[in-house]
Design an enzyme around this catalytic site. Structure first.
Site: not given
Ligand code: 5GP
Length: 145
Positions: A105, A107
């Site tokens: 993903h 951001h």
């Molecule tokens: P990472 O650290 O893997 O780049 O970020 C994962 C992101 O997913 C985080 O910013 C977190 O807030 C978001 N996130 C975690 N669980 C969920 C969820 O159930 N739904 C959504 N929409 N975002 C999520």
């Protein structure tokens, strides 16, 4: 050290299968974009490919091209919707790189001079607020034609 294999039960895979709700802003055959539930700034949006990959390194290179084109499209709409002065994009790989959800993903966070980012995974946003923000971004996407 080899990275773990893709886990089809990660949260974003469940969102893609419709098992968990999300505030959707954009979808096509290859891509889904939705609001981050723990935003680091107003309008924090995530863009994911539908194809399963854990992160950048195991993704199909051609699908990365499509993903980045969609990131640009959504980023333009996010910037317009929040009248942002700039944007910050993050893409984390593996726990040591800050990744917490193991489906690739990107951001997108709208930025303004002097407004710091909130902590990563700092706290859940209000559902109604996220719904309103998603609607704003969808409207900006429609405005792109
Ligand atoms: P990472 O650290 O893997 O780049 O970020 C994962 C992101 O997913 C985080 O910013 C977190 O807030 C978001 N996130 C975690 N669980 C969920 C969820 O159930 N739904 C959504 N929409 N975002 C999520």
């Amino acid at each position: 050290m080899a990275d773990a294999p893709y886990d089809p039960d990660n949260i974003f895979a469940k969102i893609l299968r419709g098992e968990i709700p999300c505030h959707r802003v954009y979808e096509d055959d290859h891509t889904l974009a939705f609001m981050d539930v723990m935003p680091q700034g107003e309008g924090h949006t995530l863009v994911i490919p539908k194809a399963p990959s854990r992160g950048l390194l195991d993704a199909d290179p051609e699908s990365l091209g499509v993903l980045m084109a969609r990131v640009q499209k959504v980023a333009r709409a996010v910037k317009a919707a929040f009248q942002a002065e700039g944007l910050t994009l993050f893409q984390f790989n593996e726990p040591a790189g800050g990744q917490t959800v193991f489906h690739l993903h990107v951001h997108i966070i709208p930025r303004r001079e002097g407004v710091p980012l909130k902590r990563h995974e700092g706290g859940m946003a209000d559902n109604a607020v996220l719904a309103e923000h998603a609607a704003r971004i969808r409207a900006a996407l429609e405005g792109q034609g």
